[in-house]
Design a protein around this motif. Structure first.
Motif, PDB file in Angstrom:
ATOM      1  N   GLY A 283       4.764   6.448   0.536  1.00 28.78           N
ATOM      2  CA  GLY A 283       5.909   5.495   0.235  1.00 28.78           C
ATOM      3  C   GLY A 283       5.314   3.759   0.300  1.00 28.78           C
ATOM      4  O   GLY A 283       4.162   3.979   1.222  1.00 28.78           O
ATOM      5  N   PRO A 284       5.919   3.230   0.082  1.00 30.63           N
ATOM      6  CA  PRO A 284       4.997   2.152  -0.114  1.00 30.63           C
ATOM      7  C   PRO A 284       5.443   1.335   0.796  1.00 30.63           C
ATOM      8  O   PRO A 284       6.220   1.324   2.045  1.00 30.63           O
ATOM      9  CB  PRO A 284       5.795   1.443  -0.747  1.00 30.63           C
ATOM     10  CG  PRO A 284       6.905   1.565  -1.115  1.00 30.63           C
ATOM     11  CD  PRO A 284       6.347   2.733  -1.084  1.00 30.63           C
ATOM     12  N   ILE A 285       4.281   0.775   2.042  1.00 25.13           N
ATOM     13  CA  ILE A 285       4.600  -0.597   2.911  1.00 25.13           C
ATOM     14  C   ILE A 285       5.642  -1.149   2.575  1.00 25.13           C
ATOM     15  O   ILE A 285       4.996  -1.642   1.510  1.00 25.13           O
ATOM     16  CB  ILE A 285       3.370  -0.873   3.341  1.00 25.13           C
ATOM     17  CG1 ILE A 285       2.657   0.228   4.301  1.00 25.13           C
ATOM     18  CG2 ILE A 285       3.343  -1.609   4.873  1.00 25.13           C
ATOM     19  CD1 ILE A 285       1.384   0.519   4.569  1.00 25.13           C
TER      20      ILE A 285
ATOM     21  N   MET B 152      12.263   3.991   7.090  1.00 26.89           N
ATOM     22  CA  MET B 152      11.159   4.496   8.625  1.00 26.89           C
ATOM     23  C   MET B 152      10.001   3.712   9.009  1.00 26.89           C
ATOM     24  O   MET B 152       9.322   3.288   8.260  1.00 26.89           O
ATOM     25  CB  MET B 152      10.841   5.811   7.789  1.00 26.89           C
ATOM     26  CG  MET B 152      12.043   6.701   7.274  1.00 26.89           C
ATOM     27  SD  MET B 152      11.027   8.388   7.154  1.00 26.89           S
ATOM     28  CE  MET B 152      11.707   9.022   8.551  1.00 26.89           C
ATOM     29  N   HIS B 153      10.327   3.409  10.319  1.00 24.70           N
ATOM     30  CA  HIS B 153       9.585   2.885  11.089  1.00 24.70           C
ATOM     31  C   HIS B 153       8.424   4.276  11.687  1.00 24.70           C
ATOM     32  O   HIS B 153       8.195   5.132  11.997  1.00 24.70           O
ATOM     33  CB  HIS B 153       9.491   2.177  12.226  1.00 24.70           C
ATOM     34  CG  HIS B 153      10.806   1.470  11.506  1.00 24.70           C
ATOM     35  ND1 HIS B 153      10.067   0.156  10.830  1.00 24.70           N
ATOM     36  CD2 HIS B 153      11.973   1.224  11.919  1.00 24.70           C
ATOM     37  CE1 HIS B 153      11.307  -1.060  11.089  1.00 24.70           C
ATOM     38  NE2 HIS B 153      12.373   0.209  11.458  1.00 24.70           N
TER      39      HIS B 153
ATOM     40  N   ASP C  75       0.866  -1.139   0.096  1.00 23.65           N
ATOM     41  CA  ASP C  75       0.249   0.219   0.339  1.00 23.65           C
ATOM     42  C   ASP C  75       1.028   1.157   0.479  1.00 23.65           C
ATOM     43  O   ASP C  75       2.180   1.222   0.374  1.00 23.65           O
ATOM     44  CB  ASP C  75      -0.539  -0.091   1.294  1.00 23.65           C
ATOM     45  CG  ASP C  75      -1.835  -1.277   1.318  1.00 23.65           C
ATOM     46  OD1 ASP C  75      -2.091  -1.334  -0.154  1.00 23.65           O
ATOM     47  OD2 ASP C  75      -2.796  -1.548   2.093  1.00 23.65           O
ATOM     48  N   LYS C  76       0.907   2.313  -0.670  1.00 25.87           N
ATOM     49  CA  LYS C  76       1.248   3.336  -0.852  1.00 25.87           C
ATOM     50  C   LYS C  76       0.624   4.408  -0.497  1.00 25.87           C
ATOM     51  O   LYS C  76      -0.870   4.639   0.039  1.00 25.87           O
ATOM     52  CB  LYS C  76       0.941   4.443  -1.996  1.00 25.87           C
ATOM     53  CG  LYS C  76       2.273   5.644  -2.427  1.00 25.87           C
ATOM     54  CD  LYS C  76       2.205   5.753  -3.667  1.00 25.87           C
ATOM     55  CE  LYS C  76       3.624   6.973  -3.590  1.00 25.87           C
ATOM     56  NZ  LYS C  76       3.765   7.190  -5.526  1.00 25.87           N
ATOM     57  N   VAL C  77       1.234   4.622   1.203  1.00 29.65           N
ATOM     58  CA  VAL C  77       0.375   5.363   2.086  1.00 29.65           C
ATOM     59  C   VAL C  77       1.602   7.397   2.576  1.00 29.65           C
ATOM     60  O   VAL C  77       2.903   7.005   1.959  1.00 29.65           O
ATOM     61  CB  VAL C  77       0.472   5.007   3.210  1.00 29.65           C
ATOM     62  CG1 VAL C  77      -0.124   4.202   3.540  1.00 29.65           C
ATOM     63  CG2 VAL C  77       2.315   4.416   3.740  1.00 29.65           C
TER      64      VAL C  77
ATOM     65  N   VAL D 263      11.458   5.017   1.782  1.00 30.48           N
ATOM     66  CA  VAL D 263      11.252   6.307   0.970  1.00 30.48           C
ATOM     67  C   VAL D 263      12.440   6.909  -0.003  1.00 30.48           C
ATOM     68  O   VAL D 263      11.761   7.551   0.033  1.00 30.48           O
ATOM     69  CB  VAL D 263      11.817   7.613   2.532  1.00 30.48           C
ATOM     70  CG1 VAL D 263       9.940   7.401   3.926  1.00 30.48           C
ATOM     71  CG2 VAL D 263      12.762   7.282   3.460  1.00 30.48           C
ATOM     72  N   ASP D 264      12.988   6.220   0.152  1.00 33.18           N
ATOM     73  CA  ASP D 264      14.103   6.259  -0.858  1.00 33.18           C
ATOM     74  C   ASP D 264      14.688   4.904  -1.632  1.00 33.18           C
ATOM     75  O   ASP D 264      14.970   4.069  -1.199  1.00 33.18           O
ATOM     76  CB  ASP D 264      15.482   6.424  -0.310  1.00 33.18           C
ATOM     77  CG  ASP D 264      16.462   7.217  -1.131  1.00 33.18           C
ATOM     78  OD1 ASP D 264      16.327   6.832  -2.746  1.00 33.18           O
ATOM     79  OD2 ASP D 264      17.500   7.855  -0.873  1.00 33.18           O
TER      80      ASP D 264
END
Length: 79
Positions: A34-36, A56-57, A24-26, A48-49
């Motif tokens: 970014g995607p999960i 990132m959490h 999922d993109k959130v 995120v990159d």
């Protein structure tokens, strides 16, 4: 004052957060998109990159929305 609206909104949000899944993109409340890549009971990991494989959490409550519409939502629209 209609008291059913807050509970409906809370139920919808709870459903959104419980349905989060890998891929999922959130968008976070801080605007990070970014995607999960991993989900846990109380947190998710978002990539995120792509270039540097930065992850990132986030606590689940920090997710504002899922998909493309989440990026364009104005969180202050109903204020």
């Amino acid at each position: 004052m209609d008291e059913s609206k807050p509970s409906q909104a809370a139920a919808k949000r709870k459903e959104l957060l419980s349905a989060l899944k890998k891929g999922d993109k959130v968008t976070t409340v801080g605007g990070i998109i970014g995607p999960i890549i991993e989900t846990r009971e109380t947190e998710i990991t978002v990539k995120v990159d792509e270039t540097n494989n930065v992850r990132m959490h986030f606590a689940r409550w920090a997710i504002r929305g899922v998909g493309e519409e989440a990026k364009t939502e104005d969180p202050n629209a109903n204020r």
